[in-house]
Design an enzyme around this catalytic site. Structure first.
Site, PDB file in Angstrom:
ATOM      1  N   CYS A 154      -6.174   2.275   5.298  1.00  0.00           N
ATOM      2  CA  CYS A 154      -6.812   1.049   5.876  1.00  0.00           C
ATOM      3  C   CYS A 154      -6.318   0.509   7.269  1.00  0.00           C
ATOM      4  CB  CYS A 154      -6.576   0.044   4.746  1.00  0.00           C
ATOM      5  SG  CYS A 154      -5.085  -0.736   4.608  1.00  0.00           S
TER       6      CYS A 154
ATOM      7  N   HIS B 129       0.776  -1.158   0.051  1.00  0.00           N
ATOM      8  CA  HIS B 129       0.056   0.059   0.152  1.00  0.00           C
ATOM      9  C   HIS B 129       1.022   1.308   0.204  1.00  0.00           C
ATOM     10  CE1 HIS B 129      -3.878  -1.944   1.798  1.00  0.00           C
ATOM     11  NE2 HIS B 129      -3.181  -2.784   0.874  1.00  0.00           N
TER      12      HIS B 129
ATOM     13  N   CYS C 154      -2.724  -0.101   7.199  1.00  0.00           N
ATOM     14  CA  CYS C 154      -1.936   1.201   7.348  1.00  0.00           C
ATOM     15  C   CYS C 154      -2.144   1.837   8.322  1.00  0.00           C
ATOM     16  CB  CYS C 154      -2.139   1.871   6.046  1.00  0.00           C
ATOM     17  SG  CYS C 154      -1.821   1.103   4.370  1.00  0.00           S
TER      18      CYS C 154
ATOM     19  N   GLU D 137       0.741   3.992   1.670  1.00  0.00           N
ATOM     20  CA  GLU D 137       1.274   4.307   3.185  1.00  0.00           C
ATOM     21  C   GLU D 137       2.427   3.560   3.610  1.00  0.00           C
ATOM     22  OE1 GLU D 137      -3.297   5.072   2.971  1.00  0.00           O
ATOM     23  OE2 GLU D 137      -1.869   3.564   2.145  1.00  0.00           O
TER      24      GLU D 137
END
Length: 162
Positions: free
Chosen positions: A89, A59, A92, A61
């Protein structure tokens, strides 16, 4: 990277632009992130690469956190601000908390991601349910004694806690 005089909008635009490039290359979704330190230095700009890397943890992040940590040679990003194109999410959010980032600027809401088909909501629902939805995951505490010995060994060695 050098100190930036970019505004919040300009920093977010860097995250958006990075996400748009990889999104259009089918590398990942519409997710970009940037991390800025307390002096205004951009430490990292990353985007989602789940599809290209075949890695569900790739992801934006997470990748930005990894790059920023490497940039400052530390696991602690205290004082930094994370800019992200979407509300983080649960995975993250956990990484953000572990990195000691206390300031997040985000674009889209979880509902926005849900409306285009991303499935973060099932994870939020799982946490709200008290982690008891066995149709999603089962967990067992089968080897606590053996693992507790390892934890005690770490503690008795006075290793760094983080």
């Amino acid at each position: 990277m050098k100190k930036t005089t970019d505004t919040s909008f300009e920093i977010m635009k860097k995250a958006i632009d990075k996400a748009r490039v990889t999104m259009n290359q089918n590398i990942g979704g519409p997710f970009g992130a940037a991390i800025v330190d307390s002096q205004g230095e951009i430490l990292a700009v990353s985007s989602n690469s789940v599809l290209a890397d075949h890695d569900p943890t790739a992801h934006a992040e997470i990748k930005a956190i990894r790059a920023a940590c490497l940039a400052i040679n530390s696991h602690d990003l205290s004082g930094c601000t994370l800019y992200t194109t979407a509300y983080p999410c649960p995975m993250c959010l956990g990484a953000i908390l572990w990195a000691n980032i206390k300031n997040i600027v985000y674009g889209c809401r979880p509902k926005d991601a849900d409306e285009i088909g991303f499935r973060d909501d099932f994870m939020y629902d799982f946490f709200r349910s008290g982690l008891n939805n066995t149709s999603l995951i089962t967990m067992s505490e089968d080897h606590r004694d053996e693992c507790l010995k390892l934890f005690k060994e770490y503690q008795s060695s006075h290793k760094e806690l983080y």
